[in-house]
Design an enzyme around this catalytic site. Structure first.
Site, PDB file in Angstrom:
ATOM      1  N   SER A   1     -10.368   1.459  -8.748  1.00 47.49           N
ATOM      2  CA  SER A   1      -9.768   2.794  -8.875  1.00 47.49           C
ATOM      3  C   SER A   1      -8.494   2.755  -9.736  1.00 47.49           C
ATOM      4  CB  SER A   1      -9.469   3.405  -7.500  1.00 47.49           C
ATOM      5  OG  SER A   1      -8.428   2.727  -6.855  1.00 47.49           O
ATOM      6  N   ASN A   2      -7.808   1.632  -9.719  1.00 45.23           N
ATOM      7  CA  ASN A   2      -6.629   1.526 -10.599  1.00 45.23           C
ATOM      8  C   ASN A   2      -7.047   1.443 -12.060  1.00 45.23           C
ATOM      9  OD1 ASN A   2      -4.000   1.307  -8.994  1.00 45.23           O
ATOM     10  ND2 ASN A   2      -5.417   0.009  -7.840  1.00 45.23           N
TER      11      ASN A   2
ATOM     12  N   HIS B   1       0.457  -4.318  -6.237  1.00 48.31           N
ATOM     13  CA  HIS B   1       0.311  -4.824  -4.860  1.00 48.31           C
ATOM     14  C   HIS B   1       0.623  -3.695  -3.886  1.00 48.31           C
ATOM     15  CE1 HIS B   1       0.247  -7.921  -1.750  1.00 48.31           C
ATOM     16  NE2 HIS B   1       1.304  -7.323  -1.226  1.00 48.31           N
TER      17      HIS B   1
ATOM     18  N   ASP C   1       4.266 -14.488 -11.605  1.00 46.64           N
ATOM     19  CA  ASP C   1       4.800 -15.824 -11.860  1.00 46.64           C
ATOM     20  C   ASP C   1       3.928 -16.827 -11.102  1.00 46.64           C
ATOM     21  OD1 ASP C   1       5.566 -15.679  -9.225  1.00 46.64           O
ATOM     22  OD2 ASP C   1       7.721 -15.691  -9.614  1.00 46.64           O
TER      23      ASP C   1
ATOM     24  N   ASP D   1       2.597 -13.140  -5.414  1.00 45.52           N
ATOM     25  CA  ASP D   1       3.305 -11.851  -5.318  1.00 45.52           C
ATOM     26  C   ASP D   1       4.826 -12.021  -5.313  1.00 45.52           C
ATOM     27  OD1 ASP D   1       0.769 -10.623  -5.115  1.00 45.52           O
ATOM     28  OD2 ASP D   1       0.756 -10.874  -2.942  1.00 45.52           O
TER      29      ASP D   1
HETATM   30  C1  GAR Z   1      -5.234  -2.188  -4.841  1.00 49.22           C
HETATM   31  O1  GAR Z   1      -4.659  -1.489  -3.769  1.00 49.22           O
HETATM   32  C2  GAR Z   1      -4.381  -3.397  -5.185  1.00 49.22           C
HETATM   33  O2  GAR Z   1      -3.020  -3.195  -4.998  1.00 49.22           O
HETATM   34  C3  GAR Z   1      -4.907  -4.405  -4.217  1.00 49.22           C
HETATM   35  O3  GAR Z   1      -6.286  -4.216  -4.235  1.00 49.22           O
HETATM   36  C4  GAR Z   1      -6.549  -2.847  -4.426  1.00 49.22           C
HETATM   37  C5  GAR Z   1      -7.608  -2.694  -5.488  1.00 49.22           C
HETATM   38  O4  GAR Z   1      -8.048  -1.371  -5.580  1.00 49.22           O
HETATM   39  N1  GAR Z   1      -4.501  -5.718  -4.590  1.00 49.22           N
HETATM   40  C6  GAR Z   1      -4.116  -6.633  -3.731  1.00 49.22           C
HETATM   41  O5  GAR Z   1      -4.108  -6.474  -2.527  1.00 49.22           O
HETATM   42  C7  GAR Z   1      -3.695  -7.932  -4.366  1.00 49.22           C
HETATM   43  N2  GAR Z   1      -2.958  -8.723  -3.432  1.00 49.22           N
HETATM   44  P1  GAR Z   1      -8.988  -0.891  -6.750  1.00 49.22           P
HETATM   45  O6  GAR Z   1     -10.091  -1.916  -6.913  1.00 49.22           O
HETATM   46  O7  GAR Z   1      -9.519   0.411  -6.253  1.00 49.22           O
HETATM   47  O8  GAR Z   1      -8.142  -0.747  -7.975  1.00 49.22           O
END
Ligand code: GAR
Length: 214
Positions: free
Chosen positions: A26-27, A122, A154, A158
């Site tokens: 979704s991102n 994150h 880095d 996180d």
């Molecule tokens: C997002 O909320 C991202 O921040 C998280 O996975 C999700 C992916 O959503 N990432 C982590 O937790 C990394 N530690 P998406 O596939 O719908 O973009």
């Protein structure tokens, strides 16, 4: 930019983004929507995933964006997989790498190649609740305000310099799915805004302080 026939064309100065994703994407979808506006300043030129079933691959295909699957199982060891990721990403000659739900830790050798140019999103207010289950950990801890963070990657998990954050309240009765969804709404907006600003204004890092524009 619009052509006389009304078709939008990409600005040649748009920064090249490669998005690494393991999940639904979704991102990624939010970035793809934002780049429809030529003034956004960035465009996704490639999507790389570690999971052949990642929804991000469908999004890439529908948007006409090239993609690559670099699955851990296809390599003898982690070092080989990291080399595979580096190779897949480098093909796209990215200005910036965006980790958007990429659920693997990259080797320091890969991180170093893109030092100052690799961002992760994150779903927590770092440095609180790093790791693989931040929303679950947030609820277990009983905090009242959480949020999302865009930070530089880095060598740690996180731990890189924080670029931008948005706070999200934890509501009575929240469970992992409801809180995750509320954070993700804020997260998509933050990622789109932050990546666009970085592309247009540049990112400057001094120690732990990251700032956009001079
Ligand atoms: C997002 O909320 C991202 O921040 C998280 O996975 C999700 C992916 O959503 N990432 C982590 O937790 C990394 N530690 P998406 O596939 O719908 O973009």
């Amino acid at each position: 930019m619009q052509t006389p026939s009304g078709h939008s064309v990409e600005s040649s100065s748009a920064k090249r983004l490669v998005v690494l994703a393991s999940g639904g994407g979704s991102n990624l979808a939010a970035l793809l929507a934002a780049q429809q506006e030529a003034s956004y300043g960035a465009r996704v030129v490639g999507v790389v995933t570690d999971r052949p079933t990642a929804g991000a691959l469908d999004l890439a295909r529908d948007a006409g964006v090239a993609s690559a699957v670099v699955a851990m199982n296809d390599f003898d060891d982690r070092a080989g997989w990291n080399d595979g990721i580096l190779e897949a990403v480098s093909v796209f000659q990215p200005d910036y790498l965006i980790l958007a739900g990429f659920m693997r830790i990259l080797a320091p050798s890969v991180v170093r190649k893109f030092e100052g140019r690799m961002m992760n999103t994150h779903p927590a207010l770092l440095p609180s609740f790093p790791g693989a289950h931040p929303v679950r950990d947030t609820l277990a801890h009983g905090v009242k305000v959480t949020g999302c963070t865009v930070h530089l990657v880095d060598d740690g998990v996180d731990t890189g310099p924080i670029i931008a954050q948005t706070a999200v309240p934890v509501l009575d009765g929240d469970d992992e799915p409801t809180l995750t969804e509320r954070i993700k709404v804020a997260e998509r907006a933050l990622l789109v805004e932050t990546v666009g600003r970085i592309a247009r204004e540049g990112l400057y890092v001094a120690g732990r302080k990251a700032s956009i524009g001079r």
